[in-house]
Design a protein around this motif. Structure first.
Motif, short mmCIF file in Angstrom:
data_model
loop_
_atom_site.label_atom_id
_atom_site.label_comp_id
_atom_site.label_asym_id
_atom_site.label_seq_id
_atom_site.Cartn_x
_atom_site.Cartn_y
_atom_site.Cartn_z
N ILE A 17 53.86 31.10 -38.10
CA ILE A 17 54.76 29.97 -37.92
C ILE A 17 53.98 28.67 -38.17
N GLU A 18 54.55 27.81 -39.02
CA GLU A 18 53.90 26.53 -39.34
C GLU A 18 54.90 25.40 -39.10
N PRO A 19 54.83 24.72 -37.95
CA PRO A 19 55.75 23.61 -37.71
C PRO A 19 55.38 22.37 -38.51
N VAL A 20 56.41 21.63 -38.94
CA VAL A 20 56.20 20.35 -39.63
C VAL A 20 56.18 19.26 -38.55
N PRO A 21 55.19 18.37 -38.55
CA PRO A 21 55.15 17.31 -37.54
C PRO A 21 56.45 16.50 -37.55
N GLU A 60 61.82 27.45 -23.66
CA GLU A 60 61.08 28.64 -23.25
C GLU A 60 61.80 29.91 -23.70
N ALA A 61 63.14 29.94 -23.53
CA ALA A 61 63.91 31.12 -23.96
C ALA A 61 63.82 31.29 -25.48
N PHE A 62 63.87 30.18 -26.20
CA PHE A 62 63.77 30.24 -27.66
C PHE A 62 62.41 30.80 -28.09
N LEU A 63 61.34 30.32 -27.49
CA LEU A 63 60.01 30.78 -27.88
C LEU A 63 59.83 32.28 -27.60
N ARG A 64 60.34 32.73 -26.47
CA ARG A 64 60.23 34.17 -26.16
C ARG A 64 61.02 34.98 -27.19
N ALA A 65 62.25 34.53 -27.49
CA ALA A 65 63.07 35.27 -28.45
C ALA A 65 62.46 35.23 -29.84
N LEU A 66 61.86 34.09 -30.21
CA LEU A 66 61.23 33.98 -31.52
C LEU A 66 60.04 34.94 -31.63
N GLY A 67 59.26 35.06 -30.57
CA GLY A 67 58.15 36.00 -30.59
C GLY A 67 58.63 37.42 -30.81
N ASP A 96 56.78 17.66 -28.54
CA ASP A 96 55.37 17.88 -28.84
C ASP A 96 54.87 19.18 -28.22
N GLU A 97 55.35 19.49 -27.03
CA GLU A 97 54.97 20.76 -26.40
C GLU A 97 55.51 21.94 -27.21
N LEU A 98 56.75 21.82 -27.68
CA LEU A 98 57.35 22.88 -28.48
C LEU A 98 56.60 23.06 -29.79
N ALA A 99 56.19 21.97 -30.41
CA ALA A 99 55.45 22.06 -31.67
C ALA A 99 54.13 22.79 -31.48
N ARG A 100 53.44 22.48 -30.38
CA ARG A 100 52.16 23.18 -30.12
C ARG A 100 52.39 24.67 -29.89
N ALA A 101 53.46 25.01 -29.18
CA ALA A 101 53.75 26.42 -28.91
C ALA A 101 54.12 27.15 -30.21
N LEU A 102 54.86 26.49 -31.08
CA LEU A 102 55.21 27.11 -32.36
C LEU A 102 53.97 27.35 -33.21
N ALA A 103 53.07 26.38 -33.23
CA ALA A 103 51.86 26.50 -34.04
C ALA A 103 50.98 27.66 -33.57
#
Length: 526
Positions: free
Chosen positions: A442-446, A505-512, A430-437
């Motif tokens: 980026i549009e995460p699917v629930p 966290e590493a994934f989100l930084r790299a995705l950005g 759930d934390e990852l989904a909020r960060a992706l949104a």
């Protein structure tokens, strides 16, 4: 011809026609056959000693009668050829009327990236000659994508993608990376104390012996306690994939087709094809759960029994269909329903909580996900005892080895450890989904599983989808995520497994960074 004509009731009609007829003398039979091809007669009789040897030379005739015992009357009335034949030389371009005339034919074409170069240039040239530039552009665009190594191309397959239709496209996630988030595995190994317990079990094992029946019985008893289903309803499998094969092997011989919503787990199509059963995917938008009525129309149009696979939560979308759909499908007298609950622990619900199972329902479960035993390959099915017995007979006697059974016993004995981890994965999901949104474009699917499918904003006319380019940028940084290039509805989507807090966290930084390096073509990346 006079003696043959005399007794004919219609002799008076035949005589004038014969008077206008004529004989043609040719040098040899070959010339006669060539003349017949030019005339293209309604009936062609070959009164030759070796008539059948000339049949391959006939190119235009309504029907051919070879040899002295093949009169036209046989073909017209009794021999099964035809009485409705092209006249006036029309046999040069058409055949006689037959049942096939009334059969509707549908041509199918399934192209491949490798084959594009063979047809695209000619298609573009002819389309332009016909004054259809959009058709020409569609051919050239696909050729450009294939040559650039884009979606579905051989280069994309070698880079970890897949090509072809549902059956041809599915492959296991093959990405190797320091942060592996492409296969929905547990992101954490077993705790040290459980690893030590398993090592002790393995030291006492006898690998030179076949698996002990008592060990298998203990695992069955633990599953009985965990699921609430009687042991007679539980079937052990070498992963749930083997149980998919067992269902198709036992039920498929009595069924007309396999039906499943799409997109879904790709192995269903592979296994159906291997079993010789037609596979009918029913399209559902990736961001929507399967509605109760979506499969009914397809099922109603297919005669006979059907097998329906329903992945719940669905892989790769993570969505959970309503229980109403399960109940409707399980109640159909012409449907065998297979509910794949590989991710049920992460959803917090199961169809096994209803008590006794309907006769036509099979529930698939696994220890690969929630119990972090993907390498052990231990799955199980739950079904009514009669059906469970049939599935068991289809499987090999020793389909699970001693090492797998020992690991399963440890995991199920200590299931509280793994269920606590499941709760932690849900929280991180759930934390990852909020960060992706919160990321632009980026549009995460629930999700109700241990992964998240998310859409990467892209332009529909981009030769290589932005999602592919983002995946490749992530790989450059040592992070593997999943792209489904055989599934058109997922053109702009990626799937990421919920990792540890550090991995997320590493994934989100790299995705950005990837989104900044791969902006929307013609846009600002938002």
């Amino acid at each position: 011809w006079a003696p043959a004509r005399a007794p004919a009731p219609r002799g008076a009609l035949a005589a004038p026609a014969l008077e206008r007829g004529f004989l043609v003398t040719t040098r040899d039979v070959a010339e006669a056959v060539e003349l017949a091809n030019r005339i293209a007669p309604e009936h062609l009789s070959l009164h030759l000693r070796d008539a059948e040897s000339w049949l391959a030379r006939i190119r235009a005739a309504g029907a051919v009668f070879a040899g002295p015992y093949s009169p036209v009357a046989a073909g017209d009335y009794a021999a099964g050829t035809n009485h409705i034949l092209p006249t006036g030389g029309a046999a040069r371009h058409q055949s006689g009327v037959s049942p096939e005339t009334f059969v509707r034919r549908i041509p199918f074409f399934a192209g491949t990236p490798e084959g594009t170069a063979a047809w695209a240039p000619a298609a573009a040239l002819l389309a332009e000659a016909e004054g259809l530039p959009a058709h020409a552009a569609s051919a050239r665009m696909r050729q450009a994508v294939a040559e650039a190594g884009g979606r579905g191309s051989r280069a994309s397959q070698q880079a970890g993608g897949n090509g072809g239709g549902p059956a041809a496209g599915y492959r296991v996630a093959a990405g190797e990376a320091p942060i592996k988030l492409d296969a929905n595995e547990s992101s954490e190994p077993w705790p040290p104390e459980l690893q030590a317990e398993l090592r002790e079990e393995l030291e006492r094992a006898d690998p030179h012996r076949y698996p002990r029946p008592r060990l298998r019985d203990e695992v069955m008893a633990l599953l009985e306690d965990y699921t609430g289903a009687p042991a007679a309803s539980i079937v052990l499998g070498n992963g749930s994939d083997e149980l998919v094969q067992a269902v198709l092997g036992v039920l498929g011989r009595h069924c007309a087709a396999v039906v499943a919503p799409s997109p879904t787990f790709g192995y269903y199509a592979v296994a159906a094809e291997a079993a010789g059963l037609p596979y009918h995917p029913v399209p559902v938008p990736p961001d929507r759960a399967v509605p109760p009525e979506s499969l009914q129309e397809t099922l109603d149009t297919i005669p006979g029994d059907k097998i329906v696979f329903l992945c719940r939560p669905n892989n790769p979308t993570g969505l959970n269909c309503d229980r109403e759909l399960v109940d409707r499908l399980a109640a159909r007298p012409d449907t065998w329903l297979v509910v794949d609950e590989a991710y049920a622990e992460f959803a917090g619900e199961t169809v096994l909580d209803t008590g006794s199972l309907p006769e036509r329902l099979v529930v698939l479960r696994t220890l690969s996900k929630a119990f972090a035993l993907a390498g052990g390959r231990c799955g199980y099915a739950v079904a009514a005892p009669g059906l469970a017995s049939r599935l068991r007979r289809w499987l090999q006697p020793y389909n699970l080895g001693s090492f797998t059974l020992l690991a399963a016993r440890v995991a199920l004995r200590r299931r509280e450890v793994f269920l606590r981890r499941v709760a932690e994965v849900r929280k991180r999901r759930d934390e990852l989904a909020r960060a992706l949104a919160a990321l632009p474009g980026i549009e995460p699917v629930p999700s109700r599983a241990n992964f998240i499918l998310f859409r990467v904003a892209s332009r529909p006319d981009e030769p290589v989808p932005r999602a592919v380019r983002v995946r490749d940028r992530l790989r450059e940084e040592g992070i593997a995520v999943r792209y489904f290039d055989w599934e058109p509805s997922l053109r702009d989507y990626l799937r990421v497994t919920v990792g540890t807090a550090a991995e997320n966290e590493a994934f989100l930084r790299a995705l950005g960074r990837a989104l900044e390096r791969e902006p929307l073509e013609g846009g600002n990346g938002a």
